[in-house]
Scaffold this motif. Structure first.
Motif, mmCIF file in Angstrom:
data_model
loop_
_atom_site.group_PDB
_atom_site.id
_atom_site.type_symbol
_atom_site.label_atom_id
_atom_site.label_comp_id
_atom_site.label_asym_id
_atom_site.label_seq_id
_atom_site.Cartn_x
_atom_site.Cartn_y
_atom_site.Cartn_z
ATOM 1 N N ALA A 89 14.350 29.863 20.192
ATOM 2 C CA ALA A 89 14.091 28.510 19.683
ATOM 3 C C ALA A 89 13.236 27.669 20.631
ATOM 4 O O ALA A 89 12.314 26.968 20.189
ATOM 5 C CB ALA A 89 15.408 27.801 19.392
ATOM 6 N N GLY A 90 13.510 27.730 21.911
ATOM 7 C CA GLY A 90 12.730 26.939 22.860
ATOM 8 C C GLY A 90 11.282 27.387 22.935
ATOM 9 O O GLY A 90 10.363 26.566 22.998
ATOM 10 N N VAL A 91 11.070 28.692 22.916
ATOM 11 C CA VAL A 91 9.706 29.232 22.959
ATOM 12 C C VAL A 91 8.945 28.835 21.703
ATOM 13 O O VAL A 91 7.773 28.476 21.756
ATOM 14 C CB VAL A 91 9.733 30.765 23.137
ATOM 15 C CG1 VAL A 91 8.327 31.333 23.155
ATOM 16 C CG2 VAL A 91 10.478 31.134 24.400
ATOM 17 N N VAL A 92 9.629 28.865 20.561
ATOM 18 C CA VAL A 92 9.000 28.447 19.304
ATOM 19 C C VAL A 92 8.583 26.986 19.405
ATOM 20 O O VAL A 92 7.481 26.605 18.980
ATOM 21 C CB VAL A 92 9.972 28.675 18.121
ATOM 22 C CG1 VAL A 92 9.497 27.978 16.864
ATOM 23 C CG2 VAL A 92 10.137 30.166 17.864
ATOM 24 N N LEU A 93 9.429 26.149 19.983
ATOM 25 C CA LEU A 93 9.081 24.737 20.172
ATOM 26 C C LEU A 93 7.872 24.599 21.080
ATOM 27 O O LEU A 93 6.948 23.834 20.788
ATOM 28 C CB LEU A 93 10.280 23.979 20.751
ATOM 29 C CG LEU A 93 10.049 22.500 21.039
ATOM 30 C CD1 LEU A 93 9.914 21.725 19.735
ATOM 31 C CD2 LEU A 93 11.200 21.940 21.861
ATOM 32 N N HIS A 94 7.855 25.340 22.176
ATOM 33 C CA HIS A 94 6.759 25.246 23.133
ATOM 34 C C HIS A 94 5.431 25.705 22.543
ATOM 35 O O HIS A 94 4.376 25.161 22.852
ATOM 36 C CB HIS A 94 7.092 26.062 24.388
ATOM 37 C CG HIS A 94 6.120 25.886 25.491
ATOM 38 N ND1 HIS A 94 5.633 26.943 26.210
ATOM 39 C CD2 HIS A 94 5.527 24.779 26.025
ATOM 40 C CE1 HIS A 94 4.799 26.498 27.126
ATOM 41 N NE2 HIS A 94 4.721 25.197 27.033
ATOM 42 N N VAL A 119 5.416 11.986 21.397
ATOM 43 C CA VAL A 119 6.454 11.265 20.655
ATOM 44 C C VAL A 119 7.456 12.235 20.040
ATOM 45 O O VAL A 119 8.675 12.054 20.170
ATOM 46 C CB VAL A 119 5.812 10.353 19.574
ATOM 47 C CG1 VAL A 119 6.861 9.811 18.619
ATOM 48 C CG2 VAL A 119 5.045 9.215 20.227
ATOM 49 N N ILE A 120 6.952 13.274 19.375
ATOM 50 C CA ILE A 120 7.846 14.258 18.754
ATOM 51 C C ILE A 120 8.697 14.951 19.816
ATOM 52 O O ILE A 120 9.904 15.178 19.624
ATOM 53 C CB ILE A 120 7.030 15.284 17.939
ATOM 54 C CG1 ILE A 120 6.380 14.607 16.743
ATOM 55 C CG2 ILE A 120 7.888 16.457 17.504
ATOM 56 C CD1 ILE A 120 7.351 13.989 15.770
ATOM 57 N N SER A 121 8.101 15.282 20.949
ATOM 58 C CA SER A 121 8.846 15.961 22.013
ATOM 59 C C SER A 121 9.897 15.041 22.621
ATOM 60 O O SER A 121 11.000 15.495 22.947
ATOM 61 C CB SER A 121 7.889 16.460 23.091
ATOM 62 O OG SER A 121 6.990 17.387 22.540
ATOM 63 N N LEU A 122 9.579 13.765 22.770
ATOM 64 C CA LEU A 122 10.566 12.817 23.292
ATOM 65 C C LEU A 122 11.743 12.647 22.331
ATOM 66 O O LEU A 122 12.895 12.559 22.758
ATOM 67 C CB LEU A 122 9.913 11.465 23.569
ATOM 68 C CG LEU A 122 9.227 11.315 24.915
ATOM 69 C CD1 LEU A 122 8.505 9.981 25.008
ATOM 70 C CD2 LEU A 122 10.235 11.459 26.042
ATOM 71 N N ILE A 123 11.451 12.595 21.032
ATOM 72 C CA ILE A 123 12.527 12.495 20.044
ATOM 73 C C ILE A 123 13.417 13.741 20.115
ATOM 74 O O ILE A 123 14.644 13.649 20.107
ATOM 75 C CB ILE A 123 11.943 12.304 18.629
ATOM 76 C CG1 ILE A 123 11.305 10.921 18.506
ATOM 77 C CG2 ILE A 123 13.016 12.491 17.560
ATOM 78 C CD1 ILE A 123 10.499 10.724 17.243
ATOM 79 N N ALA A 173 10.815 18.755 27.298
ATOM 80 C CA ALA A 173 10.300 18.040 28.476
ATOM 81 C C ALA A 173 8.912 18.555 28.848
ATOM 82 O O ALA A 173 8.010 17.767 29.172
ATOM 83 C CB ALA A 173 11.270 18.202 29.646
ATOM 84 N N ILE A 174 8.707 19.873 28.787
ATOM 85 C CA ILE A 174 7.394 20.446 29.088
ATOM 86 C C ILE A 174 6.354 19.944 28.092
ATOM 87 O O ILE A 174 5.243 19.552 28.468
ATOM 88 C CB ILE A 174 7.461 21.990 29.076
ATOM 89 C CG1 ILE A 174 8.304 22.508 30.233
ATOM 90 C CG2 ILE A 174 6.074 22.625 29.105
ATOM 91 C CD1 ILE A 174 7.709 22.275 31.604
ATOM 92 N N CYS A 175 6.697 19.949 26.796
ATOM 93 C CA CYS A 175 5.756 19.480 25.773
ATOM 94 C C CYS A 175 5.442 18.001 25.952
ATOM 95 O O CYS A 175 4.310 17.566 25.737
ATOM 96 C CB CYS A 175 6.312 19.740 24.371
ATOM 97 S SG CYS A 175 6.321 21.477 23.902
ATOM 98 N N THR A 176 6.442 17.219 26.358
ATOM 99 C CA THR A 176 6.199 15.801 26.625
ATOM 100 C C THR A 176 5.216 15.644 27.776
ATOM 101 O O THR A 176 4.267 14.852 27.695
ATOM 102 C CB THR A 176 7.521 15.077 26.955
ATOM 103 O OG1 THR A 176 8.420 15.233 25.867
ATOM 104 C CG2 THR A 176 7.292 13.605 27.212
ATOM 105 N N LEU A 177 5.426 16.408 28.845
ATOM 106 C CA LEU A 177 4.497 16.354 29.992
ATOM 107 C C LEU A 177 3.087 16.787 29.587
ATOM 108 O O LEU A 177 2.104 16.173 30.019
ATOM 109 C CB LEU A 177 5.002 17.240 31.126
ATOM 110 C CG LEU A 177 6.150 16.695 31.960
ATOM 111 C CD1 LEU A 177 6.643 17.749 32.942
ATOM 112 C CD2 LEU A 177 5.713 15.445 32.698
#
Length: 194
Positions: A89-94, A119-123, A173-177
């Motif tokens: 799941a995390g890899v799919v998000l990344h 914004v989506i990553s922070l949510i 957090a990585i996607c937000t960065l």
């Protein structure tokens, strides 16, 4: 009037579906760690998928060719499926491969994509941080239980929810960065190389 080299429509569709992948990945040690973690988690998820497939084949074979059915195969299949999802799941998000409705992503500028990703990553990160303590409490319930046929302590099975939300928190957090870095240093609209 026709163009000499028309681009196949599948390329347009693929580009449209991968709009958020145009936001550059995080570099440096943290980016390398995320890439390494991607490979490790995907490898474990593939192992779980292969184990799940073999267990289902064993279950079918036992029902067809053996005088008894192996009761533990159904339970093991369920646990392998749960871990496969939790690991991936995390890899799919990344990699921005999760299911979503893309109504306007293709029309966004590079900065718009970066802002949208942030914004989506922070949510997502906010949601995961709220749910993670409950997942930990849920996992601790399993310390007092064992699975019916395999006799595995259920804490190992319930821990998959903790693993799921920790990996989602890390990758959110990585996607937000990545989105914030792309906002600070905007990139051209051309797809960045990985």
């Amino acid at each position: 009037m026709t163009h000499p080299n028309p681009e196949p429509p599948s390329v347009d569709v693929q580009e449209g579906l991968e709009v958020l992948n145009r936001v550059p990945r995080l570099g440096g040690p943290l980016g390398k760690f995320a890439a390494l973690l991607d490979r490790v988690l995907l490898t474990l998820a593939v192992i779980a998928l292969v184990g799940l497939s073999l267990t289902v084949l064993l279950q079918v074979a036992s029902r067809l060719f053996l005088p008894i059915t192996l009761a533990w195969t159904e339970e093991l299949t369920r646990y392998l499926f749960i871990y496969m999802v939790s690991l991936g799941a995390g890899v799919v998000l990344h990699r921005h491969r999760n299911v979503n409705v893309e109504l306007f992503h293709g029309r966004l500028s590079p900065r718009g994509r970066a802002l949208y990703l942030s914004v989506i990553s922070l949510i997502t990160l906010g949601f995961v941080v709220m749910v993670l303590p409950g997942a930990w409490q849920f996992a601790q319930i399993g310390a007092f239980q064992t699975s019916p046929t395999l006799r595995i302590p259920m804490i190992y099975i319930f821990f998959s929810s903790v693993l799921l939300f920790v990996s989602l928190a890390f990758y959110a957090a990585i996607c937000t960065l990545e989105g914030v870095m792309a906002l600070i240093r905007p990139v051209p609209d051309a797809r960045s190389e990985r």
